[in-house]
Design a protein around this motif. Structure first.
Motif, mmCIF file in Angstrom:
data_model
loop_
_atom_site.group_PDB
_atom_site.id
_atom_site.type_symbol
_atom_site.label_atom_id
_atom_site.label_comp_id
_atom_site.label_asym_id
_atom_site.label_seq_id
_atom_site.Cartn_x
_atom_site.Cartn_y
_atom_site.Cartn_z
ATOM 1 N N VAL A 1 18.692 68.322 14.812
ATOM 2 C CA VAL A 1 17.844 69.239 15.890
ATOM 3 C C VAL A 1 17.030 70.618 15.314
ATOM 4 C CG1 VAL A 1 16.745 69.850 18.261
ATOM 5 C CG2 VAL A 1 18.785 68.323 18.163
ATOM 6 N N SER A 2 17.864 71.206 14.540
ATOM 7 C CA SER A 2 17.742 72.416 14.058
ATOM 8 C C SER A 2 16.500 72.327 12.686
ATOM 9 C CB SER A 2 18.685 73.454 14.327
ATOM 10 O OG SER A 2 19.788 73.404 13.970
ATOM 11 N N ILE A 3 17.485 71.512 12.436
ATOM 12 C CA ILE A 3 17.236 71.021 10.327
ATOM 13 C C ILE A 3 16.119 70.845 10.634
ATOM 14 C CG2 ILE A 3 18.995 71.682 9.593
ATOM 15 C CD1 ILE A 3 19.486 68.307 8.869
ATOM 16 N N SER A 4 16.099 69.565 11.801
ATOM 17 C CA SER A 4 14.566 68.664 11.336
ATOM 18 C C SER A 4 13.597 69.669 12.144
ATOM 19 C CB SER A 4 14.412 67.732 12.619
ATOM 20 O OG SER A 4 15.799 67.120 12.620
ATOM 21 N N LEU A 5 13.289 70.482 12.681
ATOM 22 C CA LEU A 5 12.318 71.837 13.608
ATOM 23 C C LEU A 5 12.339 72.624 11.900
ATOM 24 C CD1 LEU A 5 13.867 71.735 17.031
ATOM 25 C CD2 LEU A 5 11.884 70.507 16.215
ATOM 26 N N LEU A 6 12.975 73.144 11.661
ATOM 27 C CA LEU A 6 12.674 73.442 10.323
ATOM 28 C C LEU A 6 12.124 73.807 9.860
ATOM 29 C CD1 LEU A 6 13.553 77.248 9.301
ATOM 30 C CD2 LEU A 6 15.225 75.779 8.399
ATOM 31 N N SER A 7 12.653 72.452 8.862
ATOM 32 C CA SER A 7 11.462 71.499 7.839
ATOM 33 C C SER A 7 9.766 70.702 8.830
ATOM 34 C CB SER A 7 12.373 69.757 7.470
ATOM 35 O OG SER A 7 11.460 69.495 6.614
ATOM 36 N N MET A 8 10.028 70.524 9.490
ATOM 37 C CA MET A 8 8.663 70.602 9.604
ATOM 38 C C MET A 8 7.907 71.486 9.659
ATOM 39 S SD MET A 8 8.960 68.697 12.944
ATOM 40 C CE MET A 8 10.206 66.682 13.247
ATOM 41 N N LYS B 1 10.455 79.244 14.291
ATOM 42 C CA LYS B 1 8.896 79.490 13.179
ATOM 43 C C LYS B 1 9.007 80.761 11.869
ATOM 44 C CE LYS B 1 5.653 78.217 15.694
ATOM 45 N NZ LYS B 1 4.632 77.411 16.477
ATOM 46 N N ASN B 2 9.147 81.730 12.986
ATOM 47 C CA ASN B 2 9.389 83.061 12.391
ATOM 48 C C ASN B 2 10.838 82.401 11.224
ATOM 49 O OD1 ASN B 2 8.280 84.590 13.534
ATOM 50 N ND2 ASN B 2 10.348 85.065 15.463
ATOM 51 N N ILE B 3 11.881 81.887 11.301
ATOM 52 C CA ILE B 3 12.684 82.006 10.201
ATOM 53 C C ILE B 3 12.048 80.939 9.038
ATOM 54 C CG2 ILE B 3 15.462 80.596 9.391
ATOM 55 C CD1 ILE B 3 15.962 81.394 12.034
ATOM 56 N N ALA B 4 10.736 79.915 9.009
ATOM 57 C CA ALA B 4 9.939 79.612 8.816
ATOM 58 C C ALA B 4 9.556 80.439 7.470
ATOM 59 C CB ALA B 4 9.742 78.599 8.950
#
Ligand code: ADP
Ligand code: ASP
Ligand code: MG
Length: 403
Positions: free
Chosen positions: A75-82, A20-23
């Protein structure tokens, strides 16, 4: 608007909070730059998948293996996109094959052969943030992976295909250091390093960047910046060597614990002997690094070479199987060795560096087992127990802690 490719490594995306921080950072930068994000799997996910594979099969089928270990990045790409969409940013996440990353068929160490970037370009035109899974591509419909640490290579290859202004590699250190900061307290961050030096550092063991990513960067002239994922700073810029700049004599010290040494004693000192030993080793697909031949007495010689530890058992088997052909007295071998290397483009115009290195190690009573040199590096093989001592002594000897 500049186009920037930003890659985040495993520790940088280890938790939902970090993602979330990266987002947040990506959301704010997306107002000024076009952005493609490349991600690794969260934390130790890939290690965990590798160990699961080992538990289910002694010798996993490589297509199955790649299908498995590539899943962490999905997993990680999907979460960042959300997380980005929650912040009102239009984003799209792609696995390697969806992003058009084509590789050869060398499962688990595939090479990228082509990137069809039209889809990504189209998304960027529509002002989307594009997120791509690192470490993977596709060959003939099958998912492949690029070798451990391969997300660096995905990022640089995408930056090259898109002609990005910069490829930023975010990790758990704030740049490239004179040596691994986890081994030597006085290691200093380097502000700028040339592709050539970074190639040697990565090739000789500094795992901060995968070697192939530096090869890509150098071939396509992509400026790469290594930075801390969660702290501010300019990091380290890796770029083309510029003429007329006074280059540092020694820019860094790298080491690798991946080595093992094999000594074949009492071989006939006659033409063809090196070929008769290294021929079968090469045919078994084992890469040999350093080679030394000592001329002994009675027309006999000792032939010593190093191979990666993962190939050690295979190499011993090949040598034992070919005893007649190789015609030797005995084999002695050890895995307890390491290779330490001094690197610097400034070495080209300075004599005496090797002497200074050997004297420094001698003062510390560290025995050198093997030596190899090139224009911009000197490597020595020493006993593993001396690694930390040698790195600290050489770092001090060449005053690497000072600019
Ligand atoms: P990521 O998961 O972000 O890809 P890596 O673990 O692959 O991160 O690479 C970062 C690590 O590389 C650092 O934590 C550091 O211990 C190690 N490292 C080795 N040599 C160097 C060096 N010369 N400069 C900086 N880091 C180095
Ligand atoms: N997740 C992969 C690995 O751990 C790729 C990478 O991190 O670069 O090796
Ligand atoms: Mg890495």
């Amino acid at each position: 608007m500049r186009l920037i490719v930003k890659k985040y490594g495993g520790t940088s995306v280890a938790t939902a909070t970090k993602i979330k921080n990266i987002a947040k950072k990506v959301a704010s930068e997306s107002k000024i730059n076009k952005i493609v994000v490349v991600l690794s799997a969260m934390g130790k996910t890939t290690d965990h998948l590798v160990s699961l594979a080992k538990k289910c099969s002694k010798n996993p089928d490589l297509r199955d293996y790649d299908l498995l270990v590539s899943s962490g990045e999905q997993v990680s790409i999907s979460l960042l996109s959300m997380a980005l969409k929650d912040l009102g940013v239009d984003s799209v996440a792609y696995t390697g094959w969806q992003a058009g990353i084509k590789t050869n068929n060398s499962y688990s160490s595939a090479r990228i052969i082509n990137i069809n970037a039209s889809k990504i370009k189209n998304d960027l035109k529509q002002k989307k943030v594009v997120i791509v899974a690192g470490f993977q591509g596709v060959n003939n419909g099958s998912i492949t992976t690029l070798g451990r640490g391969g997300s660096d290579t995905s990022a640089v290859a995408i930056a090259a295909a898109l002609k990005a202004s910069e490829c930023q590699i975010f990790t758990d250190v704030d740049g490239v250091y004179t040596t691994d900061p986890r081994v030597c307290d006085s290691a200093r961050k380097i502000d700028v390093v040339t592709y050539e030096e970074m190639l040697e550092m990565s090739g000789l063991g500094s795992k901060v960047l995968q070697l192939r990513s530096v090869e890509f960067a150098s071939k396509y002239n992509v400026p790469v910046r290594v930075m801390h994922a969660h702290k501010e700073g300019i990091g380290t810029l890796i770029k083309k060597e510029e003429k007329n700049v006074e280059d540092a004599l020694i820019s860094g010290l790298a080491f690798t614990k991946d080595e093992s040494e094999i000594m074949i004693r009492g071989v006939k000192d006659s033409p063809g002997i090196a070929a008769s030993i290294l021929g079968p080793i090469g045919e078994a697909d084992i890469e040999v690094d350093m080679i030394v031949q000592n001329v002994g007495s009675n027309g006999l010689a000792d032939f010593t070479f190093t191979v990666s530890r993962k190939d050690f058992n295979k190499a011993i088997q090949v040598i034992e199987k070919n005893k007649k052909k190789m015609n030797y007295e005995e084999v002695s071998a050890t895995k307890n060795i390491v290779k330490v290397s001094l690197i610097g483009v400034g070495m080209r115009s300075h004599a005496g560096i090797a002497g200074q290195m050997f004297t420094c190690l001698a003062k510390k009573k560290i025995n050198i087992r093997m030596i190899s040199t090139s224009e911009i590096k000197i490597s020595v093989v020493i006993d593993q127990k001396n690694l930390e001592n040698a790195v600290k002594a050489l770092h001090n000897e060449f005053k690497l802690e000072r600019k």
